[in-house]
Structure formats: C-alpha cells, structure tokens
Design a protein around this motif. Structure first.
Motif, PDB file in Angstrom:
ATOM      1  N   GLY A  89       0.814  -1.206   0.000  1.00 56.67           N
ATOM      2  CA  GLY A  89       0.000   0.000   0.000  1.00 56.67           C
ATOM      3  C   GLY A  89       0.845   1.252   0.000  1.00 56.67           C
ATOM      4  O   GLY A  89       0.543   2.226  -0.690  1.00 56.67           O
ATOM      5  N   VAL A  90       1.932   1.231   0.779  1.00 54.68           N
ATOM      6  CA  VAL A  90       2.810   2.396   0.853  1.00 54.68           C
ATOM      7  C   VAL A  90       3.454   2.659  -0.502  1.00 54.68           C
ATOM      8  O   VAL A  90       3.487   3.794  -0.991  1.00 54.68           O
ATOM      9  CB  VAL A  90       3.886   2.190   1.937  1.00 54.68           C
ATOM     10  N   LEU A  91       3.975   1.598  -1.129  1.00 55.58           N
ATOM     11  CA  LEU A  91       4.627   1.779  -2.425  1.00 55.58           C
ATOM     12  C   LEU A  91       3.610   2.178  -3.494  1.00 55.58           C
ATOM     13  O   LEU A  91       3.933   2.919  -4.424  1.00 55.58           O
ATOM     14  CB  LEU A  91       5.364   0.501  -2.825  1.00 55.58           C
ATOM     15  N   GLY A  92       2.376   1.688  -3.356  1.00 56.82           N
ATOM     16  CA  GLY A  92       1.325   2.117  -4.280  1.00 56.82           C
ATOM     17  C   GLY A  92       1.012   3.588  -4.122  1.00 56.82           C
ATOM     18  O   GLY A  92       0.795   4.302  -5.111  1.00 56.82           O
ATOM     19  N   LEU A  93       1.007   4.077  -2.874  1.00 58.72           N
ATOM     20  CA  LEU A  93       0.786   5.500  -2.616  1.00 58.72           C
ATOM     21  C   LEU A  93       1.922   6.330  -3.203  1.00 58.72           C
ATOM     22  O   LEU A  93       1.691   7.365  -3.828  1.00 58.72           O
ATOM     23  CB  LEU A  93       0.675   5.740  -1.107  1.00 58.72           C
ATOM     24  N   VAL A  94       3.156   5.853  -3.022  1.00 63.18           N
ATOM     25  CA  VAL A  94       4.321   6.568  -3.576  1.00 63.18           C
ATOM     26  C   VAL A  94       4.218   6.637  -5.095  1.00 63.18           C
ATOM     27  O   VAL A  94       4.443   7.685  -5.707  1.00 63.18           O
ATOM     28  CB  VAL A  94       5.632   5.871  -3.156  1.00 63.18           C
ATOM     29  N   ALA A  95       3.869   5.515  -5.712  1.00 59.04           N
ATOM     30  CA  ALA A  95       3.754   5.490  -7.176  1.00 59.04           C
ATOM     31  C   ALA A  95       2.659   6.434  -7.659  1.00 59.04           C
ATOM     32  O   ALA A  95       2.802   7.092  -8.689  1.00 59.04           O
ATOM     33  CB  ALA A  95       3.466   4.065  -7.644  1.00 59.04           C
ATOM     34  N   GLU A  96       1.570   6.524  -6.900  1.00 54.88           N
ATOM     35  CA  GLU A  96       0.464   7.402  -7.290  1.00 54.88           C
ATOM     36  C   GLU A  96       0.872   8.873  -7.201  1.00 54.88           C
ATOM     37  O   GLU A  96       0.571   9.675  -8.084  1.00 54.88           O
ATOM     38  CB  GLU A  96      -0.737   7.138  -6.378  1.00 54.88           C
ATOM     39  N   VAL A  97       1.584   9.222  -6.127  1.00 49.60           N
ATOM     40  CA  VAL A  97       2.005  10.613  -5.940  1.00 49.60           C
ATOM     41  C   VAL A  97       3.095  10.994  -6.935  1.00 49.60           C
ATOM     42  O   VAL A  97       3.100  12.102  -7.487  1.00 49.60           O
ATOM     43  CB  VAL A  97       2.494  10.832  -4.489  1.00 49.60           C
ATOM     44  N   GLN A  98       4.031  10.086  -7.176  1.00 45.33           N
ATOM     45  CA  GLN A  98       5.158  10.402  -8.045  1.00 45.33           C
ATOM     46  C   GLN A  98       4.860  10.175  -9.524  1.00 45.33           C
ATOM     47  O   GLN A  98       5.681  10.491 -10.376  1.00 45.33           O
ATOM     48  CB  GLN A  98       6.385   9.574  -7.646  1.00 45.33           C
ATOM     49  N   GLY A  99       3.683   9.655  -9.829  1.00 44.19           N
ATOM     50  CA  GLY A  99       3.300   9.450 -11.218  1.00 44.19           C
ATOM     51  C   GLY A  99       2.990  10.773 -11.900  1.00 44.19           C
ATOM     52  O   GLY A  99       2.998  11.834 -11.273  1.00 44.19           O
ATOM     53  N   PRO A 100       2.707  10.733 -13.190  1.00 46.19           N
ATOM     54  CA  PRO A 100       2.421  11.983 -13.921  1.00 46.19           C
ATOM     55  C   PRO A 100       1.139  12.649 -13.424  1.00 46.19           C
ATOM     56  O   PRO A 100       0.147  11.984 -13.167  1.00 46.19           O
ATOM     57  CB  PRO A 100       2.287  11.516 -15.375  1.00 46.19           C
ATOM     58  N   TRP A 101       1.179  13.968 -13.286  1.00 50.64           N
ATOM     59  CA  TRP A 101       0.021  14.747 -12.862  1.00 50.64           C
ATOM     60  C   TRP A 101      -0.614  15.453 -14.044  1.00 50.64           C
ATOM     61  O   TRP A 101      -1.376  16.413 -13.880  1.00 50.64           O
ATOM     62  CB  TRP A 101       0.430  15.746 -11.775  1.00 50.64           C
TER      63      TRP A 101
END
Length: 317
Positions: A89-101
């Motif tokens: 879940g943590v890595l999924g959150l990181v990927a979501e935040v650091q993904g393209p905006w």
C-alpha cells in the motif's frame, strides 16, 4: 522450487561480492549495517557472510531512495515490513504521488527545429536558461536533440516570442509564475492533508490499508487542483483583461483605483506559522492587521524623524 530459486536461496556473498551484485559500495553496505538497515551477517571465522536476503534488502533500499525516501524513512518502512506489515500500500501511494500529474507526454526536438522556432539563429545562452528551468532536458550523447517534458510549455514560449516578447522576458516571467504556482500547490497540499489525508497518514509509516486508501484518494483528488486553478485563472483573466482594455480605450487614461485589493504571495512557512498562531480562518485578518501596524509604525517613525531634523535645523544659529 526451481533450480534458480534454490540457488538464490542458498547464495552466499562476501561483502565485496555483495557490493558487486547490488551496485552499492562496500562503504555504503557497512554504513547501512551501522544504521540497522541490513540484517546482521553470519560470522564465519574472521569474515562476514551475506545471503540472498541481504541482496534483496539492498535492492529495496535502492528502489526507495530512487523514489525520494530518506534513509530514516526507509528504516521505518523496513521495520514495518519486518514486523509483518506490508509495503504494498505504501509503495502504491508513492507510485500514485510520483506518477504523472498531467496527460501531456514528453517529446523530443532537434536543435535545428528549436532554433527555427526562436528566430532561426542559435542562442546558447537561451538554451542554457531553458535547460536550467527544465523546459528542455539534454539527452546524453546527443548534442543535436533535446527532451521536452512539456511540449505545451515550449509552444507557449514560441508563441510569445513570435508575438515580440524577448526570450529573457519569457524566462523571467516563467520564474515568477513558477514561484506563484508552487505556492498554490503547497497550499492545496496543506489543505487536503489537513482535511483528508491526516486520518490516513497520521501514523508513520501508515499501515497497508490506510496507505492504499490514501492512494485511491490521491487518484480521485489529483485533477482538482488544476481544475480549480483553470477556473480561477479564467475568471481573473476575464476581469483584468476587461479592466485593462477599458483603461486603454478611455480617453482620460483613468488609472486603476488605489483601493483595489491585490494578492501577495507569502512563503508557505509564514502561512503555517500564522495558522498555528491564530487559526486558519484568521490568517488574512492577522496578516492585514500586522501589515497595517507596520505601516503605521514606520509612518510615526518618519514623522518623528522629520520633526527632529526640522528641530535641529531650526536650532542652528
């Protein structure tokens, strides 16, 4: 279990071999051990023996460092992992935040095409400025081509140049605009963290379920900042463009009223300090009152200074 899996599970490394396979230096591995980021190696005689778990942990650390985590944060995450709390879940959150905006995709442009968009003559100083601002990115081994992270931003610069705006003025405007937009982004993140994400990220590190829920919310809320800014910018542009046009068409050239409110960008740390002092709802009133008090204080100082100067002048023989 496959032969490869068996081989990996029984793999043993000296510290030099572990460094070679992981890409870390021997010094880095020892530093990680001192920080408690790596399991204690097996001691055999005078040598330390490392296994597949150490190699996997080093790769985990490298991945988290690439994602922007500090070593202190990585230690907390790995301790949570070792305690049986998942990192998915943590890595999924990181990927979501650091993904393209944004849906915009990066493109490439040749040096000849770039020069053609901006007058046709090479301008090394302007290119260096664009690279510093991140409008262009150099491609290793290619001096005749650049990566363009935002083709739309480059297109805006080209249109402004074609309309007669000098390149230094364009880059200066971008720097000013970037500072203001970063302030807006910071305030939006503070706002959503206070009212939405605090319940999921209040403990460090968050558990797997809370991190996954926060990632879902990031996905939902991600477009809101841009939509809000787009709507407010459109409203402001219509208001101010109409006002500017009226001023230019007016035969008297009436200046804008002095009492017209103006927005001023304050550093995020200043806003946070005022919030902590008086609360979110009183920030604007506090800043206005503090500014007014400072203006009055300086006015009184100026009046007193002028009076003293006049008095000294008057006392001269």
């Amino acid at each position: 279990m496959s032969e490869q899996s068996v081989a990996q599970s029984v793999a043993e490394y000296r510290i030099e071999d572990l460094a070679h396979h992981s890409g870390a230096t021997v010094r880095t591995i020892r530093a990680y051990q001192d920080r408690g980021l790596l399991p204690t190696p097996e001691r055999r005689g005078r040598a330390n023996v490392y296994g597949a778990a150490h190699l996997a942990r080093l790769r985990q650390i490298a991945d988290l460092l690439d994602r922007g985590y500090t070593l202190a944060s990585i230690k907390e995450l790995l301790e949570a992992w070792d305690a049986g709390r998942g990192l998915g879940g943590v890595l999924g959150l990181v990927a979501e935040v650091q993904g393209p905006w944004t849906d915009e995709e990066a493109a490439r442009i040749s040096r000849a095409e770039l020069d053609g968009k901006f007058g046709g003559q090479p301008d090394e100083e302007a290119v260096a400025e664009a690279v510093e601002l991140g409008v262009l990115e150099r491609i290793p081994g290619r001096d005749d081509e650049f990566l363009v992270p935002s083709p739309q931003e480059l297109a805006v610069a080209a249109e402004l140049y074609a309309a007669g705006v000098p390149l230094p003025a364009i880059s200066g405007h971008l720097r000013e605009l970037r500072g203001q937009v970063e302030h807006i982004a910071s305030r939006f993140l503070e706002f959503t963290t206070e009212h939405v994400f605090a319940r999921y990220l209040g403990h460090r590190p968050p558990n797997d379920a809370d991190a996954a829920e926060a990632a879902t919310l990031v996905r939902r809320l991600r477009p809101l900042a841009q939509q809000t800014v787009d709507a407010e910018l459109a409203r402001a542009m219509r208001t101010f463009a109409t006002r500017h046009l009226q001023q230019h068409l007016s035969p008297e050239g009436t200046p804008p009223p002095e009492a017209e409110p103006r927005s001023v960008t304050l550093p995020p740390q200043t806003i946070r300090a005022v919030q902590a002092l008086v609360g979110q709802e009183n920030v604007a009133a506090f800043v206005a009152a503090a500014t007014e008090r400072e203006v009055q204080s300086r006015t009184l100082d100026a009046l007193a200074s002028n009076h003293m100067d006049y008095h000294r002048f008057d006392q001269k023989p």
